[in-house]
Design an enzyme around this catalytic site. Structure first.
Site, PDB file in Angstrom:
ATOM      1  N   PRO A 127       0.796  -1.236   0.000  1.00 46.74           N
ATOM      2  CA  PRO A 127       0.000   0.000   0.000  1.00 46.74           C
ATOM      3  C   PRO A 127       0.827   1.284   0.000  1.00 46.74           C
ATOM      4  O   PRO A 127       1.847   1.400   0.687  1.00 46.74           O
ATOM      5  CB  PRO A 127      -0.825  -0.127   1.285  1.00 46.74           C
ATOM      6  CG  PRO A 127      -0.992  -1.601   1.461  1.00 46.74           C
ATOM      7  CD  PRO A 127       0.310  -2.193   1.000  1.00 46.74           C
ATOM      8  N   CYS A 128       0.345   2.251  -0.788  1.00 48.80           N
ATOM      9  CA  CYS A 128       1.054   3.523  -0.978  1.00 48.80           C
ATOM     10  C   CYS A 128       0.699   4.626   0.024  1.00 48.80           C
ATOM     11  O   CYS A 128       1.530   5.506   0.279  1.00 48.80           O
ATOM     12  CB  CYS A 128       0.787   4.056  -2.388  1.00 48.80           C
ATOM     13  SG  CYS A 128       1.310   2.946  -3.705  1.00 48.80           S
ATOM     14  N   PRO A 129      -0.534   4.667   0.570  1.00 44.35           N
ATOM     15  CA  PRO A 129      -0.924   5.800   1.414  1.00 44.35           C
ATOM     16  C   PRO A 129       0.026   6.145   2.553  1.00 44.35           C
ATOM     17  O   PRO A 129       0.149   7.339   2.893  1.00 44.35           O
ATOM     18  CB  PRO A 129      -2.311   5.384   1.934  1.00 44.35           C
ATOM     19  CG  PRO A 129      -2.866   4.529   0.848  1.00 44.35           C
ATOM     20  CD  PRO A 129      -1.684   3.758   0.336  1.00 44.35           C
ATOM     21  N   PRO A 130       0.735   5.175   3.193  1.00 41.05           N
ATOM     22  CA  PRO A 130       1.644   5.573   4.277  1.00 41.05           C
ATOM     23  C   PRO A 130       2.747   6.533   3.845  1.00 41.05           C
ATOM     24  O   PRO A 130       3.327   7.226   4.685  1.00 41.05           O
ATOM     25  CB  PRO A 130       2.239   4.226   4.719  1.00 41.05           C
ATOM     26  CG  PRO A 130       1.207   3.215   4.379  1.00 41.05           C
ATOM     27  CD  PRO A 130       0.618   3.713   3.080  1.00 41.05           C
ATOM     28  N   PHE A 131       3.038   6.594   2.529  1.00 42.84           N
ATOM     29  CA  PHE A 131       4.154   7.412   2.045  1.00 42.84           C
ATOM     30  C   PHE A 131       3.728   8.499   1.060  1.00 42.84           C
ATOM     31  O   PHE A 131       4.541   9.315   0.647  1.00 42.84           O
ATOM     32  CB  PHE A 131       5.189   6.506   1.369  1.00 42.84           C
ATOM     33  CG  PHE A 131       5.553   5.306   2.181  1.00 42.84           C
ATOM     34  CD1 PHE A 131       6.339   5.435   3.315  1.00 42.84           C
ATOM     35  CD2 PHE A 131       5.078   4.042   1.844  1.00 42.84           C
ATOM     36  CE1 PHE A 131       6.666   4.331   4.089  1.00 42.84           C
ATOM     37  CE2 PHE A 131       5.393   2.930   2.605  1.00 42.84           C
ATOM     38  CZ  PHE A 131       6.192   3.069   3.740  1.00 42.84           C
TER      39      PHE A 131
END
Length: 447
Positions: A90-94
């Site tokens: 998943p991309c949202p953390p960064f």
């Protein structure tokens, strides 16, 4: 390596596989899926339906649906020694579009995926994510990742790859990590960029935009005279079937594309752009799902892919994918290294240093007697090692480290704050990690 081994189709375990952008690219690069795990049922349906048509000796259990970190979904021990472990975690953390919570985000699986190398022991690891992970905010996080890989006897390297350099008509930077066991690392080279520019949006979509005999199609092709901005898939929590935030919509408008939604079909005879609100300037038609997929890299007979679900789900599957041509290029480079085809000198066997402040604190944390270090002391130790950072730069890095690591602190008599490096906050597989509760609470909104 024997001729039989050279011809053998390499095997991959893919986590967070989505609808298969990376899966298709790796398949075209010569990999066969031993396992693919995806949380979203509809995306998993897309993956299963398409891979079952492509890969020989297909087993319906190859695609599994569920939380990839749930041991009831799959057992990593069963795949020990696989050629490649890959994933688009998943991309949202960064992402700069989010809060960049990094290790504190329940969706963060990057560090956990790296820990899998200790269990699965793949010959190679491939993880891709958004450009935000390359920012200064995450130097300590990236350093921890490289250090752990090094401890597992892998040589890892990061690279920012642009989709347009590999034939994709889109501005889509992806931050890619490739790590290989030492035996194979010296045979790896990042894929060469294409020497020709990709087609413009108009050139790419000309046949689709004129499919229903729209009189304005030819003129539109001339006006859509550049590659596309990054397609934003959104998530179940935020975003629907439109082409992104305000800045992206402006870029689409410059290409004479209405970015406020996805059309069910191309424009037909008599079509004229119409604004959503009074005074809004709309220069062109909306794109269809087929058009968006083509811009994302699903283009040509080798890239045919059918998407399951309703329009919004299909758009999200496409928008969140790793463009297949880029995945194919990286996959071919990894496959070449695993077959030891061309010896390189690009992958040195020593570890890279992204965050020297982290390295100083880490070194101190491994001593029998752990000291607290203030910014001035850290700067002095760095200078002895040949690295010069101002006090302000050291303090900024300490702030960033505090987001992803426990930083113990104490106040000196002088008033200066001194620090010791504590635990990494990211989920690494711990049974008592906060990720389990948060993931359970938000599962229906995670994609």
């Amino acid at each position: 390596m024997s001729e039989e081994e050279q011809k053998r189709r390499l095997e991959v375990v893919e986590i967070c596989a989505g609808a298969g952008g990376q899966s298709l690219g790796l398949h075209l690069a010569g990999f066969k899926h031993k396992l693919a795990v995806e949380l979203d049922q509809t995306a998993a349906d897309t993956l299963r339906n398409n891979l079952s048509e492509r890969e020989e000796d297909w087993d319906d259990d190859t695609v599994r649906v569920g939380d990839v970190a749930d041991p009831s979904v799959w057992n990593p021990e069963d795949y020990k020694g696989v050629d490649l472990l890959a994933g688009g975690v998943p991309c949202p953390p960064f992402s700069v579009a989010g809060k960049q919570l990094g290790a504190n985000d329940e969706r963060d699986l990057f560090a956990w995926a790296v820990e899998l190398c200790g269990t699965v022991q793949p010959k190679a690891l491939l993880l891709e994510n958004v450009r935000g992970l390359s920012a200064n905010r995450f130097t300590g996080y990236r350093q921890h990742v490289l250090d752990r890989l090094y401890e597992h006897k892998y040589i890892g390297r990061w690279e920012l790859l642009h989709a347009a350099d590999y034939g994709v008509s889109q501005l889509r930077p992806r931050f890619v990590l490739v790590a290989l066991q030492e035996e194979y690392a010296e045979y790896f080279k990042w894929p060469e960029k294409h020497t020709t520019k990709p087609p413009t949006v108009g050139e790419l979509l000309a046949d689709l935009m004129s499919d229903r005999n729209w009189e304005g199609a030819e003129e539109w092709v001339r006006k859509a005279n550049d590659i596309a901005p990054t397609i934003v898939g959104g998530s179940k929590k935020h975003g629907g079937a439109d082409l992104g935030p305000s800045r992206a919509k402006k870029a689409w408008s410059d290409l004479h594309v209405d970015a406020w939604g996805i059309a069910d079909e191309p424009p037909g005879p008599g079509f004229k752009p119409s604004p959503r609100t009074k005074g809004e300037e709309v220069k062109g038609p909306k794109l269809t799902i087929e058009m968006v997929a083509r811009i994302q890299g699903w283009y040509g007979k080798d890239y045919k892919w059918e998407f399951s679900g309703k329009k919004t789900s299909q758009y999200r599957q496409i928008g969140n994918a790793f463009p297949p041509p880029v995945a194919k290029a990286v996959g071919e480079a990894i496959a070449s290294a695993l077959r030891k085809e061309h010896k390189q000198t690009l992958f040195e066997h020593e570890n890279q240093v992204f965050d020297p402040v982290y390295k100083i604190l880490k070194k101190e944390s491994e001593k029998k007697v752990r000291r607290y270090l203030d910014a001035e002391k850290i700067a002095g130790l760095l200078e002895r090692e040949g690295t010069r950072l101002s006090l302000a730069e050291v303090e900024q890095r300490l702030v960033h480290l505090g987001h992803d690591f426990e930083l113990e602190s104490t106040e000196r008599k002088s008033g200066a704050i001194a620090y010791r490096l504590g635990e990494f906050k990211a989920f690494l597989g711990q049974d008592d990690h906060q990720r389990h509760e948060l993931f359970s609470q938000h599962r229906t909104r995670i994609s």
